[in-house]
Design a protein around this motif. Sequence first.
Motif, mmCIF file in Angstrom:
data_model
loop_
_atom_site.group_PDB
_atom_site.id
_atom_site.type_symbol
_atom_site.label_atom_id
_atom_site.label_comp_id
_atom_site.label_asym_id
_atom_site.label_seq_id
_atom_site.Cartn_x
_atom_site.Cartn_y
_atom_site.Cartn_z
ATOM 1 N N GLY A 1 32.794 -17.471 38.188
ATOM 2 C CA GLY A 1 32.690 -18.197 39.446
ATOM 3 C C GLY A 1 32.099 -19.586 39.230
ATOM 4 N N PRO A 2 32.289 -20.505 40.217
ATOM 5 C CA PRO A 2 31.805 -21.888 40.051
ATOM 6 C C PRO A 2 30.302 -21.956 39.800
ATOM 7 C CG PRO A 2 32.791 -21.525 42.252
ATOM 8 C CD PRO A 2 33.012 -20.275 41.467
ATOM 9 N N CYS A 3 29.513 -20.983 40.346
ATOM 10 C CA CYS A 3 28.045 -21.024 40.161
ATOM 11 C C CYS A 3 27.663 -20.852 38.693
ATOM 12 C CB CYS A 3 27.364 -19.919 40.947
ATOM 13 S SG CYS A 3 27.718 -20.052 42.671
ATOM 14 N N ASP A 4 28.541 -20.187 37.916
ATOM 15 C CA ASP A 4 28.205 -19.937 36.516
ATOM 16 C C ASP A 4 28.554 -21.125 35.613
ATOM 17 O OD1 ASP A 4 27.255 -17.235 36.746
ATOM 18 O OD2 ASP A 4 29.298 -16.764 37.344
ATOM 19 N N HIS A 5 29.233 -22.129 36.175
ATOM 20 C CA HIS A 5 29.650 -23.262 35.345
ATOM 21 C C HIS A 5 28.527 -24.285 35.243
ATOM 22 C CE1 HIS A 5 33.857 -22.363 34.403
ATOM 23 N NE2 HIS A 5 33.692 -21.521 35.403
ATOM 24 N N THR A 6 27.480 -23.889 34.511
ATOM 25 C CA THR A 6 26.312 -24.746 34.363
ATOM 26 C C THR A 6 26.598 -25.807 33.310
ATOM 27 O OG1 THR A 6 25.502 -23.308 32.649
ATOM 28 C CG2 THR A 6 24.757 -22.823 34.886
ATOM 29 N N PRO A 7 25.821 -26.909 33.290
ATOM 30 C CA PRO A 7 26.000 -27.912 32.235
ATOM 31 C C PRO A 7 25.827 -27.286 30.841
ATOM 32 C CG PRO A 7 24.608 -28.779 33.977
ATOM 33 C CD PRO A 7 24.850 -27.341 34.307
ATOM 34 N N ALA A 8 24.901 -26.302 30.711
ATOM 35 C CA ALA A 8 24.688 -25.676 29.393
ATOM 36 C C ALA A 8 25.952 -24.941 28.950
ATOM 37 C CB ALA A 8 23.511 -24.710 29.462
ATOM 38 N N LEU A 9 26.630 -24.291 29.883
ATOM 39 C CA LEU A 9 27.849 -23.557 29.526
ATOM 40 C C LEU A 9 28.966 -24.539 29.162
ATOM 41 C CD1 LEU A 9 29.054 -20.787 29.169
ATOM 42 C CD2 LEU A 9 29.691 -20.785 31.583
ATOM 43 N N ALA A 10 29.078 -25.624 29.923
ATOM 44 C CA ALA A 10 30.114 -26.626 29.608
ATOM 45 C C ALA A 10 29.865 -27.195 28.208
ATOM 46 C CB ALA A 10 30.094 -27.744 30.648
ATOM 47 N N ALA A 11 28.592 -27.469 27.872
ATOM 48 C CA ALA A 11 28.263 -28.001 26.542
ATOM 49 C C ALA A 11 28.591 -26.956 25.473
ATOM 50 C CB ALA A 11 26.787 -28.392 26.480
ATOM 51 N N ALA A 12 28.314 -25.676 25.792
ATOM 52 C CA ALA A 12 28.584 -24.590 24.835
ATOM 53 C C ALA A 12 30.077 -24.556 24.498
ATOM 54 C CB ALA A 12 28.152 -23.252 25.420
ATOM 55 N N LEU A 13 30.925 -24.710 25.519
ATOM 56 C CA LEU A 13 32.373 -24.631 25.283
ATOM 57 C C LEU A 13 32.854 -25.802 24.431
ATOM 58 C CD1 LEU A 13 33.637 -23.349 28.746
ATOM 59 C CD2 LEU A 13 33.084 -22.062 26.681
ATOM 60 N N GLU A 14 32.199 -26.936 24.576
ATOM 61 C CA GLU A 14 32.578 -28.098 23.761
ATOM 62 C C GLU A 14 32.200 -27.858 22.291
ATOM 63 O OE1 GLU A 14 34.398 -31.359 22.811
ATOM 64 O OE2 GLU A 14 34.590 -30.338 24.739
ATOM 65 N N HIS A 15 31.001 -27.276 22.058
ATOM 66 C CA HIS A 15 30.605 -26.915 20.680
ATOM 67 C C HIS A 15 31.632 -25.953 20.098
ATOM 68 C CE1 HIS A 15 26.646 -28.722 20.281
ATOM 69 N NE2 HIS A 15 26.342 -28.307 21.489
ATOM 70 N N MET A 16 32.016 -24.979 20.893
ATOM 71 C CA MET A 16 32.926 -23.935 20.419
ATOM 72 C C MET A 16 34.291 -24.531 20.057
ATOM 73 S SD MET A 16 33.656 -20.595 22.582
ATOM 74 C CE MET A 16 34.762 -19.349 22.014
ATOM 75 N N ARG A 17 34.759 -25.445 20.896
ATOM 76 C CA ARG A 17 36.074 -26.071 20.657
ATOM 77 C C ARG A 17 36.095 -26.768 19.294
ATOM 78 N NH1 ARG A 17 39.045 -30.281 21.107
ATOM 79 N NH2 ARG A 17 37.290 -31.703 21.321
ATOM 80 N N ARG A 18 34.934 -27.362 18.943
ATOM 81 C CA ARG A 18 34.861 -28.081 17.660
ATOM 82 C C ARG A 18 34.602 -27.132 16.487
ATOM 83 N NH1 ARG A 18 31.737 -32.177 20.744
ATOM 84 N NH2 ARG A 18 29.839 -31.140 20.061
ATOM 85 N N GLY A 19 34.310 -25.866 16.777
ATOM 86 C CA GLY A 19 34.056 -24.903 15.708
ATOM 87 C C GLY A 19 32.584 -24.790 15.356
ATOM 88 N N GLU A 20 31.732 -25.532 16.089
ATOM 89 C CA GLU A 20 30.285 -25.483 15.793
ATOM 90 C C GLU A 20 29.659 -24.277 16.475
ATOM 91 O OE1 GLU A 20 30.205 -30.331 16.281
ATOM 92 O OE2 GLU A 20 29.138 -29.062 17.697
ATOM 93 N N LEU A 21 28.493 -23.859 15.961
ATOM 94 C CA LEU A 21 27.759 -22.807 16.656
ATOM 95 C C LEU A 21 27.230 -23.357 17.977
ATOM 96 C CD1 LEU A 21 25.621 -21.027 13.905
ATOM 97 C CD2 LEU A 21 27.857 -20.385 14.828
ATOM 98 N N VAL A 22 27.219 -22.526 18.991
ATOM 99 C CA VAL A 22 26.591 -22.876 20.266
ATOM 100 C C VAL A 22 25.072 -22.839 20.031
ATOM 101 C CG1 VAL A 22 26.265 -22.070 22.649
ATOM 102 C CG2 VAL A 22 28.546 -21.937 21.564
ATOM 103 N N PRO A 23 24.312 -23.785 20.607
ATOM 104 C CA PRO A 23 22.857 -23.795 20.337
ATOM 105 C C PRO A 23 22.186 -22.469 20.722
ATOM 106 C CG PRO A 23 23.555 -25.824 21.431
ATOM 107 C CD PRO A 23 24.745 -24.910 21.449
ATOM 108 N N ASP A 24 21.186 -22.095 19.911
ATOM 109 C CA ASP A 24 20.490 -20.820 20.114
ATOM 110 C C ASP A 24 19.983 -20.623 21.557
ATOM 111 O OD1 ASP A 24 20.877 -19.877 17.541
ATOM 112 O OD2 ASP A 24 18.997 -20.705 16.787
ATOM 113 N N PRO A 25 19.340 -21.654 22.193
ATOM 114 C CA PRO A 25 18.801 -21.380 23.540
ATOM 115 C C PRO A 25 19.883 -20.941 24.534
ATOM 116 C CG PRO A 25 17.902 -23.425 22.662
ATOM 117 C CD PRO A 25 18.969 -22.993 21.704
#
Length: 244
Positions: free
Chosen positions: A69-93
């Motif tokens: 849902g839209p409420c779950d689309h936090t900036p941290a999640l959007a950043a996580a997906l960008e890390h993932m797209r590049r093949g990097e690990l998503v930050p631990d926090p």
Amino acid sequence: MDQPPRGAAWIRGGRGECEPDTAPARVYRLVLLGAPGAGKGTQASLLAERLGACHLSTGKLFRAAPELGPCDHTPALAAALEHMRRGELVPDPTVLGLVRERRGCLGCRGGFLLDGFPRTMAQAEALDRILTAEHVRLDAVLDYRLPLDQVVARLGGRRFCASCQAVFHLQARPPRAEGVCDRCGGRLERREDDRPEAVRVRMAAYEHDTALLSQHYRRRGLLRLVSAEGSPEEVYARSLLALA
Ligand code: AP5
């Protein structure tokens, strides 16, 4: 009322409330390690189907994010997906925040198969604390080993269903109809992080961070090395032997 599918709380968040269809003869609480493409997800699906444990994959959780849902689309999640797209690990926090929200899944009565988590020492130490708080212990850590040329072949031929996340392989596990999911009829796609440049980054992250976890679990007497060569059924049989 219909029960949500098993493991739904892992994807959607909240307390895990799923129950095994039948009480399993033995409850397995396992971590699955291995290089990208070694076949962890394929083995986790087989083990979940046959042993009754919940398949808990952090990669699957991130790939399902567009359906949240839209409420779950936090900036941290959007950043996580960008890390993932590049093949990097998503930050631990970010990873640990999501896992802590779903910690009830680790208390599941049918057991669990953690696939893709932990991936760093900080995550492994956090997992130890969460398990202690949930009053459960790991039974074993299966570490799947596969030569690099076969890893590359598995990642190059992988396709996944954008709707239900089922995984296929163009040669080893082709769908009945080209480009169409056997399970739900959804469209099959190539994962964005299976592009060669992202695969190089993922392999480097695996060698730099995740490979250290083998030593951590070996010291604790939990590590079981499993050759991931051969068919999925052959690897599954070896996994069971390693757990005997
Ligand atoms: P994640 O989804 O966990 O990916 P991964 O660990 O890189 O592993 P893969 O899913 O690529 O491979 P697999 O070993 O499951 O192989 P599969 O069974 O699909 O993570 C993706 C990303 O999310 C990470 O890069 C990171 O950005 C982020 N992330 C996730 N968790 C994180 C965490 N904890 N911390 C930080 N970041 C995190 O098999 C591969 C192919 O081979 C398939 O096509 C399959 O059909 C085929 N195949 C499988 N077994 C066989 C066999 N025996 N014979 C022939 N073909 C086979």
